[in-house]
Design an enzyme around this catalytic site. Structure first.
Site, mmCIF file in Angstrom:
data_model
loop_
_atom_site.group_PDB
_atom_site.id
_atom_site.type_symbol
_atom_site.label_atom_id
_atom_site.label_comp_id
_atom_site.label_asym_id
_atom_site.label_seq_id
_atom_site.Cartn_x
_atom_site.Cartn_y
_atom_site.Cartn_z
ATOM 1 N N LEU A 6 0.835 -1.192 0.000
ATOM 2 C CA LEU A 6 0.000 0.000 0.000
ATOM 3 C C LEU A 6 0.876 1.250 0.000
ATOM 4 C CD1 LEU A 6 -2.649 -1.171 2.622
ATOM 5 C CD2 LEU A 6 -2.518 -1.671 0.170
ATOM 6 N N ALA A 8 -0.325 4.563 -1.460
ATOM 7 C CA ALA A 8 -1.140 5.589 -2.104
ATOM 8 C C ALA A 8 -1.262 6.875 -1.303
ATOM 9 C CB ALA A 8 -2.547 5.043 -2.382
ATOM 10 N N GLY A 9 -0.902 6.842 -0.021
ATOM 11 C CA GLY A 9 -1.156 7.992 0.842
ATOM 12 C C GLY A 9 -0.316 9.206 0.491
ATOM 13 N N GLN A 77 -5.396 3.916 -6.561
ATOM 14 C CA GLN A 77 -6.485 4.166 -5.630
ATOM 15 C C GLN A 77 -6.954 5.600 -5.839
ATOM 16 O OE1 GLN A 77 -5.569 4.114 -1.422
ATOM 17 N NE2 GLN A 77 -7.723 3.915 -0.835
ATOM 18 N N GLY A 82 -9.328 4.677 2.912
ATOM 19 C CA GLY A 82 -9.135 3.622 3.894
ATOM 20 C C GLY A 82 -8.386 2.414 3.364
ATOM 21 N N THR A 83 -7.918 1.602 4.310
ATOM 22 C CA THR A 83 -7.090 0.448 3.965
ATOM 23 C C THR A 83 -7.861 -0.598 3.178
ATOM 24 O OG1 THR A 83 -5.782 0.813 5.972
ATOM 25 C CG2 THR A 83 -5.568 -1.319 4.900
ATOM 26 N N GLY A 135 -4.471 -0.629 17.512
ATOM 27 C CA GLY A 135 -5.514 -1.631 17.437
ATOM 28 C C GLY A 135 -5.050 -2.837 18.231
ATOM 29 N N ASN A 161 -1.886 -4.566 16.629
ATOM 30 C CA ASN A 161 -2.007 -4.894 15.210
ATOM 31 C C ASN A 161 -0.869 -4.221 14.450
ATOM 32 O OD1 ASN A 161 -2.810 -5.403 12.581
ATOM 33 N ND2 ASN A 161 -4.531 -3.961 12.632
ATOM 34 N N HIS A 312 30.345 25.381 3.024
ATOM 35 C CA HIS A 312 31.392 26.075 3.767
ATOM 36 C C HIS A 312 31.035 26.253 5.239
ATOM 37 C CE1 HIS A 312 32.518 27.386 -0.286
ATOM 38 N NE2 HIS A 312 31.320 27.927 -0.401
#
Length: 404
Positions: A6, A8-9, A77, A82-83, A135, A161, A312
């Site tokens: 994943l 896409a974010g 996506q 959402g996932t 989670g 999770n 420098h």
């Protein structure tokens, strides 16, 4: 087996570093985060399916059609939802069992291997000291998942999770049945609840290895520190007489380390970069392709992206410099609070304790400073900003919403 990654974010918490690139392409230890994720699962997948979105064409251009001989398909996506919604985009490609990983989370190869070896649907968990921010997964007597609750005040277990899963293609039917959450997104944890309600057995893979979610700027430094700890000395560039390389240092072909330089590993000097003369590079540092560390400059535990220049008499510590940043002579970065407390940084409008006693600055692409500019610890600067000579920068520069 497929590896669905994943990516896409937009990575708003990483801004300004993601102003001009997607977060999975941010460099950790000199390579995009996404490639480190591929490395973790390459031994158990036959094809990668990358879910892209924000600046997706950049991901396609970087990856090409294969990684280390493993084919790559990219699916789009259309907007963050959402996932579960992200995983659903792989439906047109995936026709057999697959593992799911995030393109900005570093794990050891043992994790995708364990998920691949599990039967049916599987979720990865790891024990944490305080699970209230995660989670939390409950496990039955048979070792399978009984339930999952998000950020509970009274956690039923200490198993967080990890956000990595294994599924059969039948999961797409359950994703179709998944409604939106309070955040207005399609959550894969809600999909898991539907599977449990239908009597599906969800295997729990307990994992106690490396797990680093690279979601905020200083975590890119953490990732680089973690990954550079495993490098080995490899010097193929031009190292002039009088330069000293100590420890595990990589000097890529085409890079130049000039006389009077000391580089203390772990450190990487990438192709076309130039260090010196008379410079000091130490700690977990990456000098990107085409970057410059010049005379009288000290760089410590930092990431200099491609084309960044510190020519420098400057000090840069525990910092991230975006592409084509140019620091005028005498520019100094503070990386330590006088009260010895850990440095705070603003993320999406909130002041966050980074947990790092030493943390310098995060400069977006193309930032330029005049001579003798001072930058305070924990400061973020928007891409393209410039500073007059002698400026003292004590606060973030740029619209707070733009800087995340």
């Amino acid at each position: 087996m497929y590896g669905v990654v994943l990516a896409a974010g937009q990575g708003t918490r990483m801004r300004p570093l993601t102003d001009h690139r997607p977060k999975p392409l941010l460099p950790a230890a000199g390579r995009p985060l996404l490639e480190h994720v591929f490395d973790a699962c390459i031994d158990v997948v036959d094809e990668f399916v990358v879910v892209i979105g924000y600046r997706g064409s950049d991901v396609v251009d970087r990856l090409g059609r294969a990684y280390e001989g493993v084919p790559i398909s990219c699916v789009d996506q259309p907007g963050p939802a959402g996932t579960a919604h992200a995983i659903a985009q792989a439906r047109g490609v995936v026709d057999e069992r697959f593992v799911v990983l995030n393109g900005d989370v570093l794990v050891d190869p043992t994790l995708p291997a364990a998920l691949a070896a599990a039967s049916g649907t599987a979720i990865a968990t790891t024990p944490v000291a305080d699970p209230r921010s995660y989670g939390v997964v409950s496990v039955g007597d048979d070792g399978s998942m009984e339930g999952i609750v998000e950020k509970p005040a009274d956690p039923p277990t200490n198993l967080a999770n990890v956000g990595c899963y294994a599924f059969d293609p039948a999961v797409f039917e359950y994703i179709d049945r998944t409604g939106t959450s309070e955040r207005g997104e399609y959550e894969i944890t809600d999909t898991l609840d539907l599977l449990l309600a239908d009597g599906d057995t969800i295997s729990v893979v307990e994992y106690d290895g490396r797990w680093l979610d690279v979601g905020r700027p200083w975590e890119l430094l953490c990732a680089t520190e973690l990954l550079l700890a495993g490098i080995e000395r490899d010097v193929r560039g031009d190292v002039e007489a009088g330069a000293r390389l100590r420890g595990d240092v990589v000097v890529e072909p085409g890079a130049t380390v000039r006389e009077g330089v000391t580089v203390e590993g772990p450190a990487v000097v990438q192709s076309s970069a130039e260090v010196g003369p008379n410079a000091y590079v130490r700690g977990a540092t990456v000098v990107g392709s085409g970057a410059e560390v010049g005379h009288g400059v000290e760089v410590k535990n930092s990431i200099l992206m491609d084309g960044a220049a510190v020519p420098h008499l400057s000090y840069v510590g525990d910092s991230i410099l975006g592409r084509d940043v140019n620091l005028g002579a005498g520019t100094q970065v503070a990386n330590l609070r006088h009260d010895e407390a850990s440095v705070e940084m603003t993320v999406k409008g909130d002041r966050v304790d980074t947990g790092r006693r030493k943390l310098g600055v995060v400069l977006g692409d193309g930032v330029k400073t005049g001579i003798n500019v001072s930058l305070n610890a924990g400061v973020k600067v928007e891409s393209g900003a410039g500073f007059d000579p002698g400026t003292v920068v004590l606060r973030d520069i740029g619209d707070e919403s733009d800087l995340g």
